[in-house]
Scaffold this motif. Structure first.
Motif, PDB file in Angstrom:
ATOM      1  N   VAL A   1       0.841  -1.204   0.000  1.00 30.99           N
ATOM      2  CA  VAL A   1       0.000   0.000   0.000  1.00 30.99           C
ATOM      3  C   VAL A   1       0.880   1.260   0.000  1.00 30.99           C
ATOM      4  CG1 VAL A   1      -1.624   1.312   1.414  1.00 30.99           C
ATOM      5  CG2 VAL A   1      -2.077  -1.054   0.934  1.00 30.99           C
ATOM      6  N   LEU A   2       1.988   1.209   0.729  1.00 29.48           N
ATOM      7  CA  LEU A   2       2.913   2.357   0.721  1.00 29.48           C
ATOM      8  C   LEU A   2       3.492   2.551  -0.682  1.00 29.48           C
ATOM      9  CD1 LEU A   2       4.898   2.090   4.081  1.00 29.48           C
ATOM     10  CD2 LEU A   2       3.103   3.692   3.472  1.00 29.48           C
ATOM     11  N   LEU A   3       3.844   1.440  -1.293  1.00 26.51           N
ATOM     12  CA  LEU A   3       4.389   1.488  -2.657  1.00 26.51           C
ATOM     13  C   LEU A   3       3.360   2.085  -3.623  1.00 26.51           C
ATOM     14  CD1 LEU A   3       7.159   0.320  -3.592  1.00 26.51           C
ATOM     15  CD2 LEU A   3       5.870  -1.589  -4.574  1.00 26.51           C
ATOM     16  N   ALA A   4       2.130   1.628  -3.492  1.00 30.54           N
ATOM     17  CA  ALA A   4       1.055   2.124  -4.365  1.00 30.54           C
ATOM     18  C   ALA A   4       0.808   3.616  -4.123  1.00 30.54           C
ATOM     19  CB  ALA A   4      -0.226   1.331  -4.122  1.00 30.54           C
ATOM     20  N   ALA A   5       0.870   4.044  -2.845  1.00 28.45           N
ATOM     21  CA  ALA A   5       0.630   5.458  -2.520  1.00 28.45           C
ATOM     22  C   ALA A   5       1.687   6.336  -3.169  1.00 28.45           C
ATOM     23  CB  ALA A   5       0.642   5.656  -1.002  1.00 28.45           C
ATOM     24  N   VAL A   6       2.948   5.906  -3.092  1.00 24.47           N
ATOM     25  CA  VAL A   6       4.035   6.687  -3.695  1.00 24.47           C
ATOM     26  C   VAL A   6       3.880   6.686  -5.225  1.00 24.47           C
ATOM     27  CG1 VAL A   6       6.546   6.820  -4.015  1.00 24.47           C
ATOM     28  CG2 VAL A   6       5.609   6.287  -1.767  1.00 24.47           C
TER      29      VAL A   6
ATOM     30  N   GLY B   1       1.074   9.033  -6.225  1.00 28.08           N
ATOM     31  CA  GLY B   1       1.546  10.415  -6.056  1.00 28.08           C
ATOM     32  C   GLY B   1       2.451  10.836  -7.198  1.00 28.08           C
ATOM     33  N   THR B   2       3.390   9.957  -7.576  1.00 24.65           N
ATOM     34  CA  THR B   2       4.359  10.291  -8.633  1.00 24.65           C
ATOM     35  C   THR B   2       3.675  10.373  -9.996  1.00 24.65           C
ATOM     36  OG1 THR B   2       5.970   9.061  -7.346  1.00 24.65           O
ATOM     37  CG2 THR B   2       6.609   9.628  -9.580  1.00 24.65           C
ATOM     38  N   LEU B   3       2.849   9.359 -10.304  1.00 17.50           N
ATOM     39  CA  LEU B   3       2.196   9.343 -11.621  1.00 17.50           C
ATOM     40  C   LEU B   3       1.240  10.526 -11.780  1.00 17.50           C
ATOM     41  CD1 LEU B   3       1.405   5.520 -11.911  1.00 17.50           C
ATOM     42  CD2 LEU B   3       3.062   6.792 -13.256  1.00 17.50           C
ATOM     43  N   GLU B   4       0.562  10.869 -10.680  1.00 14.29           N
ATOM     44  CA  GLU B   4      -0.389  11.976 -10.716  1.00 14.29           C
ATOM     45  C   GLU B   4       0.336  13.307 -10.901  1.00 14.29           C
ATOM     46  OE1 GLU B   4      -2.972  11.673  -7.300  1.00 14.29           O
ATOM     47  OE2 GLU B   4      -4.087  13.381  -8.064  1.00 14.29           O
TER      48      GLU B   4
ATOM     49  N   ASN C   1       3.257  13.886 -12.169  1.00 11.64           N
ATOM     50  CA  ASN C   1       3.876  14.025 -13.487  1.00 11.64           C
ATOM     51  C   ASN C   1       2.870  13.901 -14.626  1.00 11.64           C
ATOM     52  OD1 ASN C   1       6.462  14.351 -12.372  1.00 11.64           O
ATOM     53  ND2 ASN C   1       6.603  12.151 -12.053  1.00 11.64           N
ATOM     54  N   LYS C   2       1.611  13.766 -14.252  1.00 11.39           N
ATOM     55  CA  LYS C   2       0.511  13.685 -15.230  1.00 11.39           C
ATOM     56  C   LYS C   2       0.781  12.605 -16.291  1.00 11.39           C
ATOM     57  CE  LYS C   2      -1.286  18.338 -14.645  1.00 11.39           C
ATOM     58  NZ  LYS C   2      -0.647  18.687 -13.405  1.00 11.39           N
ATOM     59  N   ILE C   3       1.334  11.479 -15.843  1.00 10.34           N
ATOM     60  CA  ILE C   3       1.639  10.386 -16.769  1.00 10.34           C
ATOM     61  C   ILE C   3       0.343   9.682 -17.186  1.00 10.34           C
ATOM     62  CG2 ILE C   3       2.846   8.158 -17.010  1.00 10.34           C
ATOM     63  CD1 ILE C   3       5.011   9.379 -15.138  1.00 10.34           C
ATOM     64  N   TYR C   4      -0.516   9.445 -16.183  1.00  9.32           N
ATOM     65  CA  TYR C   4      -1.830   8.889 -16.471  1.00  9.32           C
ATOM     66  C   TYR C   4      -2.867   9.685 -15.712  1.00  9.32           C
ATOM     67  CZ  TYR C   4       0.208   4.627 -18.433  1.00  9.32           C
ATOM     68  OH  TYR C   4       0.886   3.741 -19.209  1.00  9.32           O
ATOM     69  N   ARG C   5      -4.100   9.596 -16.161  1.00 13.36           N
ATOM     70  CA  ARG C   5      -5.184  10.268 -15.448  1.00 13.36           C
ATOM     71  C   ARG C   5      -5.402   9.554 -14.119  1.00 13.36           C
ATOM     72  NH1 ARG C   5      -9.473   9.714 -19.360  1.00 13.36           N
ATOM     73  NH2 ARG C   5     -10.506   8.652 -17.658  1.00 13.36           N
TER      74      ARG C   5
ATOM     75  N   VAL D   1       4.506  20.752  -2.460  1.00 18.15           N
ATOM     76  CA  VAL D   1       3.176  20.163  -2.697  1.00 18.15           C
ATOM     77  C   VAL D   1       3.263  18.673  -3.017  1.00 18.15           C
ATOM     78  CG1 VAL D   1       1.165  20.253  -4.238  1.00 18.15           C
ATOM     79  CG2 VAL D   1       2.150  22.361  -3.352  1.00 18.15           C
ATOM     80  N   ARG D   2       4.236  18.313  -3.851  1.00 20.43           N
ATOM     81  CA  ARG D   2       4.379  16.903  -4.242  1.00 20.43           C
ATOM     82  C   ARG D   2       4.634  16.034  -3.004  1.00 20.43           C
ATOM     83  NH1 ARG D   2       8.532  14.657  -8.815  1.00 20.43           N
ATOM     84  NH2 ARG D   2       8.110  12.483  -8.476  1.00 20.43           N
ATOM     85  N   LEU D   3       5.544  16.505  -2.167  1.00 24.56           N
ATOM     86  CA  LEU D   3       5.908  15.755  -0.960  1.00 24.56           C
ATOM     87  C   LEU D   3       4.701  15.642  -0.012  1.00 24.56           C
ATOM     88  CD1 LEU D   3       8.601  14.625   0.310  1.00 24.56           C
ATOM     89  CD2 LEU D   3       8.620  16.694   1.684  1.00 24.56           C
ATOM     90  N   LEU D   4       3.985  16.745   0.130  1.00 26.73           N
ATOM     91  CA  LEU D   4       2.823  16.743   1.037  1.00 26.73           C
ATOM     92  C   LEU D   4       1.712  15.838   0.501  1.00 26.73           C
ATOM     93  CD1 LEU D   4       2.785  20.535   1.935  1.00 26.73           C
ATOM     94  CD2 LEU D   4       3.115  18.668   3.550  1.00 26.73           C
ATOM     95  N   ASN D   5       1.484  15.890  -0.823  1.00 23.21           N
ATOM     96  CA  ASN D   5       0.458  15.013  -1.414  1.00 23.21           C
ATOM     97  C   ASN D   5       0.807  13.551  -1.207  1.00 23.21           C
ATOM     98  OD1 ASN D   5      -1.771  16.372  -2.500  1.00 23.21           O
ATOM     99  ND2 ASN D   5      -0.569  17.097  -4.240  1.00 23.21           N
ATOM    100  N   THR D   6       2.073  13.221  -1.449  1.00 20.07           N
ATOM    101  CA  THR D   6       2.504  11.831  -1.273  1.00 20.07           C
ATOM    102  C   THR D   6       2.431  11.456   0.213  1.00 20.07           C
ATOM    103  OG1 THR D   6       3.958  12.083  -3.171  1.00 20.07           O
ATOM    104  CG2 THR D   6       4.359  10.184  -1.783  1.00 20.07           C
TER     105      THR D   6
END
Lengths: 255, 269
Positions: free
Chosen positions: B69-74, B77-80, B82-86, B170-175
């Motif tokens: 779950v931690l892996l999925a959360a990170v 956060g990263t994919l979102e 960097n707008k790689i996928y919706r 923001v990225r760090l806080l979102n993750t």
């Protein structure tokens, strides 16, 4: 000569490898009331986000005077605010103080006092304890300005601030901006200069490039070139200063 | 209620319910305000993959769930960022892949296969003492992080663009927020299971929203409502022999309906 507060130097930026702004230069000086004008999609908001440090330029740079660092107020489009978030006007104004150096600390007594004084100045006392969800468009806009003012900014940048407010609120709002301009530099992004006709002193037209010339009056031809359609000037008789675009000819010379 | 507390499994259940309620009360208001309910649901189903892998490796299933779950959360956060996928596409994918991994690994585990229903619908009465200690550790981590980063989380929940303009990470806080949600989910899985945990993250907040419009007060009320729902569900489950997870959720739903009705009636007078 007025002190330069923000210098945008030959900036190029875009999205998905497509440039939205090309080689744009702009100086914002002490006491200015600048309109960033241009059609939708022309790059006005992008330019503001570059100035605010939200984006990093692909090329070129943005230099802030030391007096502006940490004192650059921002009033984004109100649509970006999560109005469903349960927070009072007072607490919302305080959030304007949350920055990288302070988000781990509690609000100080001095900061709370400053928020109270900004709320008083913007006549938001009546709605101080009101949830932001219940504010009118005009109150919301004033609250967003209060959130920017709580930092005691040297420059305030407002993105399409009159979009969601009625005519009466708009008049009060413009009076407020004029009053703020006595001590602060104002930068307003808009696609419609009409409401600001008697208050601004500079115009910078943005549509992929930025057009600007030192002296002379705004001519319909300038705007027609930028908008690509016939334009009627509604703010006659007001001196306009366009910004030099170094790589591109002045639109007045060929238009 | 005091009689039934003489059993160790009931004591564990009470602790698990209280811990889960505290986590829901702290994290739930952010999930609702940031409209991240779907993300939470996706993360909870991803946890199933970790449970399966941990079973296959012979480890405590909770450790597997926390890790994945931690892996999925990170990753979200990263994919979102960097707008790689919706956003919804990412969640849909990790949801399905997580479930598939879980089912696959549990199938491959030799010997006795654990009951999938326990994970899907939870059983607060089966929570072990070691899981309680583990949950206690998670709750401490979540509370400390929330206390430290509270203002940052508020800033990104209210207006992400303004937060960026103010120079917040923001990225760090979102993750970070996603990671705290992930840790809460792992604790909640034991109480109400993967399928029903969204109810515990949202119903107490919905009840709190009916009675307060202040974020901090909503957090406190959400914790209290969560405890009432969990204890009520536990008692109902014990007395009428009804599945515990379902009892908790149904009591929560009933309470929300009652509060809403009372508010409507009092508004008319």
């Amino acid at each position: 000569m007025k002190k330069k507060l923000i210098e945008v130097q030959n900036v190029t930026f875009g999205y998905n490898s497509k440039a939205v702004l090309e080689n744009v230069s702009l100086d914002i000086c002490e006491g200015d009331y600048i309109l960033l004008l241009g059609p939708n999609g022309g790059g006005k908001t992008t330019l503001v986000k570059l100035i605010m440090g939200i984006y990093t330029p692909w090329k070129g740079g943005i230099r802030l005077d030391h007096s502006v660092i940490n004192r650059l107020g921002y009033v984004p489009q109100s649509a970006g605010t999560n109005r469903n978030f349960p927070i009072t006007v007072f607490d919302m104004v305080l959030t304007g103080l949350i920055g990288p150096e302070s988000f781990l600390k509690r609000y100080s007594r001095e900061q709370i006092k400053r928020a109270e004084s900004v709320i008083e100045r913007l006549e938001l006392e009546e709605v101080r304890r009101t949830n932001i969800h219940d504010l009118s468009g005009g109150q919301m806009q004033r609250m967003l300005i209060a959130r920017a003012l709580v930092l005691d900014p040297v420059v305030i940048v407002l993105d399409e601030p009159t979009t969601s407010i009625d005519l009466t609120s708009q008049t009060n709002f413009l009076d407020l901006l004029r009053d703020l301009n006595r001590t602060k530099t104002i930068v307003v992004v808009t696609h419609d200069p009409t409401p600001y006709a008697h208050v601004y002193n500079h115009v910078a037209c943005v549509n992929r490039n930025l057009y600007f010339h030192d002296r002379g009056e705004l001519q319909a031809a300038h705007l027609e070139k930028i908008y690509g359609c016939p334009v009627e000037l509604l703010g006659h008789g007001i001196p306009h200063v366009f910004l030099h675009h170094h790589e591109h000819p002045d639109p007045s010379s060929d238009g | 209620m005091p009689d039934i507390l003489t059993y160790e499994f009931m004591q564990n259940a009470v602790f698990a319910g209280i811990f889960a309620s505290i986590l829901c009360g702290i994290i739930g208001p952010f999930i609702v305000a940031k409209r991240m309910v779907f993300i939470s649901d996706g993360l909870s189903h991803t946890a199933f993959g970790g449970l399966g892998i941990a079973y296959w490796l012979g480890l405590n299933p909770l450790i597997g769930a926390v890790a994945i779950v931690l892996l999925a959360a990170v990753a979200i956060g990263t994919l979102e960022e960097n707008k790689i996928y919706r956003n919804d596409l990412i969640i849909g994918i990790i949801w399905a892949v997580g479930m598939a991994i879980g089912i696959g690994f549990i199938y491959m585990t030799p010997g006795y296969a654990p009951d999938l229903m326990t994970f899907l619908f939870g059983n607060i009465l089966m929570v072990s003492r070691s899981s309680i200690y583990f949950s206690f550790l998670l709750i401490l981590i979540v509370i400390v992080c929330m206390a430290v980063f509270y203002k940052g989380f508020i800033a990104i929940t209210l207006d992400e663009e303004f937060a960026r303009a103010r120079g917040l990470p923001v990225r760090l806080l979102n993750t970070g927020l996603l990671v705290l949600i992930a840790l809460s989910i792992v604790t909640l899985i034991q109480v109400v299971g993967i399928v029903l945990l969204i109810a515990l993250l949202t119903i107490p907040v919905a009840v709190a929203h009916e009675v307060s419009s202040d974020f901090r007060t909503i957090m406190v009320i959400s914790v209290l409502v969560g405890i009432i729902i969990c204890m009520g569900g536990l008692f109902a489950s014990y007395t009428v022999e009804f599945p515990s997870g379902a009892s908790i959720v149904l009591i929560g739903g009933t309470l929300l309906g009652a509060v809403k009705a009372l508010k409507a009636i009092s508004g008319r007078h």
